[in-house]
Design a protein around this motif. Sequence first.
Motif, PDB file in Angstrom:
ATOM      1  N   PRO A  26       5.344  -5.541  -3.536  1.00 19.07           N
ATOM      2  CA  PRO A  26       6.216  -5.884  -4.260  1.00 19.07           C
ATOM      3  C   PRO A  26       6.761  -6.651  -3.555  1.00 19.07           C
ATOM      4  CG  PRO A  26       6.630  -3.065  -4.339  1.00 19.07           C
ATOM      5  CD  PRO A  26       5.255  -3.952  -3.402  1.00 19.07           C
ATOM      6  N   ALA A  27       6.856  -6.774  -1.806  1.00 21.97           N
ATOM      7  CA  ALA A  27       6.362  -7.573  -0.854  1.00 21.97           C
ATOM      8  C   ALA A  27       5.803  -8.968  -0.893  1.00 21.97           C
ATOM      9  CB  ALA A  27       6.721  -7.692   0.407  1.00 21.97           C
ATOM     10  N   TYR A  74      14.562   4.727  -8.113  1.00 21.83           N
ATOM     11  CA  TYR A  74      14.869   3.822  -6.447  1.00 21.83           C
ATOM     12  C   TYR A  74      12.893   4.385  -6.239  1.00 21.83           C
ATOM     13  CZ  TYR A  74      13.964   9.476  -7.828  1.00 21.83           C
ATOM     14  OH  TYR A  74      13.317  10.694  -8.717  1.00 21.83           O
ATOM     15  N   PRO A  75      13.512   3.892  -4.802  1.00 21.08           N
ATOM     16  CA  PRO A  75      12.452   3.447  -4.396  1.00 21.08           C
ATOM     17  C   PRO A  75      11.735   4.556  -3.750  1.00 21.08           C
ATOM     18  CG  PRO A  75      13.863   3.498  -3.415  1.00 21.08           C
ATOM     19  CD  PRO A  75      14.519   3.731  -4.241  1.00 21.08           C
ATOM     20  N   LEU A 114       7.245  -1.585 -13.568  1.00 18.90           N
ATOM     21  CA  LEU A 114       7.410  -1.584 -12.294  1.00 18.90           C
ATOM     22  C   LEU A 114       7.945  -0.715 -11.701  1.00 18.90           C
ATOM     23  CD1 LEU A 114       9.080  -4.013 -10.084  1.00 18.90           C
ATOM     24  CD2 LEU A 114      10.959  -4.266 -11.472  1.00 18.90           C
ATOM     25  N   LEU A 115       7.051  -0.697 -10.708  1.00 20.22           N
ATOM     26  CA  LEU A 115       7.302   0.824 -10.029  1.00 20.22           C
ATOM     27  C   LEU A 115       8.391   1.416  -8.801  1.00 20.22           C
ATOM     28  CD1 LEU A 115       3.504   2.106  -9.690  1.00 20.22           C
ATOM     29  CD2 LEU A 115       5.795   2.671 -11.489  1.00 20.22           C
ATOM     30  N   GLU A 140       0.838  -3.441 -11.845  1.00 21.79           N
ATOM     31  CA  GLU A 140       2.026  -2.750 -11.167  1.00 21.79           C
ATOM     32  C   GLU A 140       2.103  -2.950 -10.158  1.00 21.79           C
ATOM     33  OE1 GLU A 140       0.019   1.504 -12.642  1.00 21.79           O
ATOM     34  OE2 GLU A 140       0.267   1.414 -10.925  1.00 21.79           O
ATOM     35  N   VAL A 141       3.250  -3.276  -9.929  1.00 21.77           N
ATOM     36  CA  VAL A 141       3.768  -3.415  -8.750  1.00 21.77           C
ATOM     37  C   VAL A 141       4.922  -2.230  -7.701  1.00 21.77           C
ATOM     38  CG1 VAL A 141       6.280  -5.046  -8.245  1.00 21.77           C
ATOM     39  CG2 VAL A 141       4.761  -5.410 -10.212  1.00 21.77           C
ATOM     40  N   GLY A 142       3.641  -2.265  -6.847  1.00 21.96           N
ATOM     41  CA  GLY A 142       4.383  -0.631  -6.346  1.00 21.96           C
ATOM     42  C   GLY A 142       4.335  -0.400  -4.450  1.00 21.96           C
ATOM     43  N   TYR A 143       4.771  -0.067  -3.837  1.00 18.18           N
ATOM     44  CA  TYR A 143       5.009   0.061  -2.324  1.00 18.18           C
ATOM     45  C   TYR A 143       2.896   0.799  -2.334  1.00 18.18           C
ATOM     46  CZ  TYR A 143       7.861  -2.351  -0.546  1.00 18.18           C
ATOM     47  OH  TYR A 143       8.919  -3.736  -0.873  1.00 18.18           O
TER      48      TYR A 143
END
Lengths: 107, 389
Positions: B315-316, B385-386, B361-362, B295-298
């Motif tokens: 994500p960074a 969107y973010p 991909l979040l 899972e890719v998310g802030y």
Amino acid sequence: MTENSTSTEPRAAVSANGASVEHGADASLDRLNLEQALLDFELANRRVVDLARRVSSLHQELLATRTELAQLKLQRSAGGRLEARLRASRLFPLARRVVWMVRGTRP
Amino acid sequence: MSDRARVLLAITVYNGRDFVPDAIRSATRIDTSNHDVDVLVLDDHSPEPGWSEDLGSLCAKLGVRYYCTPRNLGIPRNVNLGLLAAQAEGYSHVIIANSDVLFPANLVDAMVAACAADDRIASVTAWSNNSSIYSIPSDDPVTHLGRQDRVDWLSTTLNDRFGATVFDAPAGISFCIMIPAWAIAQVGLMDPVFGRGYCEETDWSRRSLKLGFRCTIAQGVFVYHAGKGSNESAGLLRPGATTVDEHELIIDMRYPEFREEVGRYVVNGGLERRHAEATTAICRAAARELGYSIEVGYLTGSTPKPDVPTVVVDPAATASAMSCQYLGFTAELDTADGDEEADLAARIHEFGGGAPSGVNLLERGPRTQHLLDALGVTAPGRATYPLRV
């Protein structure tokens, strides 16, 4: 599961307090339970006697300490009254100057 | 001389209709290939009407020994019955356990092996989700871990990783503690001064340490422990309390060095490292056996499914920004400042034992696309969107 020693005899009627005998189970555990209960009682009794002795000793110590404290307070109070009387005396300023002269200090 | 141990598993019971049957069934599943195991249920004169009778019937049906004391003894004296029975009946080891637990099948194998690690070991406490300061941290263990299959898997996984390894502790926890029979004779019984319970095992542990023995935690076994629910309702604890203050005062009086020692232990004893090792072992094994998703998310609040090993990535993709989650356990993946996306992808591959089964991909960050390329996955096609403002 390895074989265990649970009794296979039919159970007697169950009493309201769920006592082990009514469950028809474990005479050996009953014996251990009773023996240990008697040992626990003996130890508990000895502890009560010991604690009573310690409480009594501490109580004596407390009384003695309170007495000593009261006496010290009285002495301090008496000493304080004497000091106040000396300071109020007409001779006090003269006495103070003499002490300073003897010590070589200045007021 | 046989290496086969004779172990008495003494389960103390006081009410607990909702959870005791599961604990007893769990006990009957313990592997007895290498050691003899007998289960003894010690009912401390449970007051709930009809419960003792039902429990006795269940035990008879399961072939488990059952004893209901004619008067309530309190936890210390009920535990003592288990210790005395083990001594009188020639067992080599006794396990004292609560009834709000689930035992793994490898319980006895693992704990006997841990005891044998050193002949000065007077007690071995199982590792758990709920074992005071030693607890392996996890989210919502009641939901995720209170299942027999999961307990078995967790214990096997920890045993594969740690074997018979133990670490020393300032005191054991009697939710599941093994005591070799010789230690009962040398250290003694639980002290009845602790009334209905709490702190008696701390006192016993400190006595054993003063005699020069070791008090340890077994890293290679996991026992699920629900917690203190029954003690508060039974009146052992004041509402909201986690211990009995009067008993803590006795501990302070007898062992004035204890609190400071625990404080030093928590800071310097390596607990954080051991917990990290445990969660890493669990999450790594799960990812390799079951596959894993990424899972890719802030926002960490995007909840992955707890029974799917999930690697969560910032994500960074900054250092210390990757973790793996499984059944409420979280393991941080090793990262380093200056890691490129290829390095991060390599770490994820190594951890999970291969490519991920899926990527969620979040959110996109400055390194997202390169990371996905390095992982060999294509980004999901749906535009978004973010999530984070």
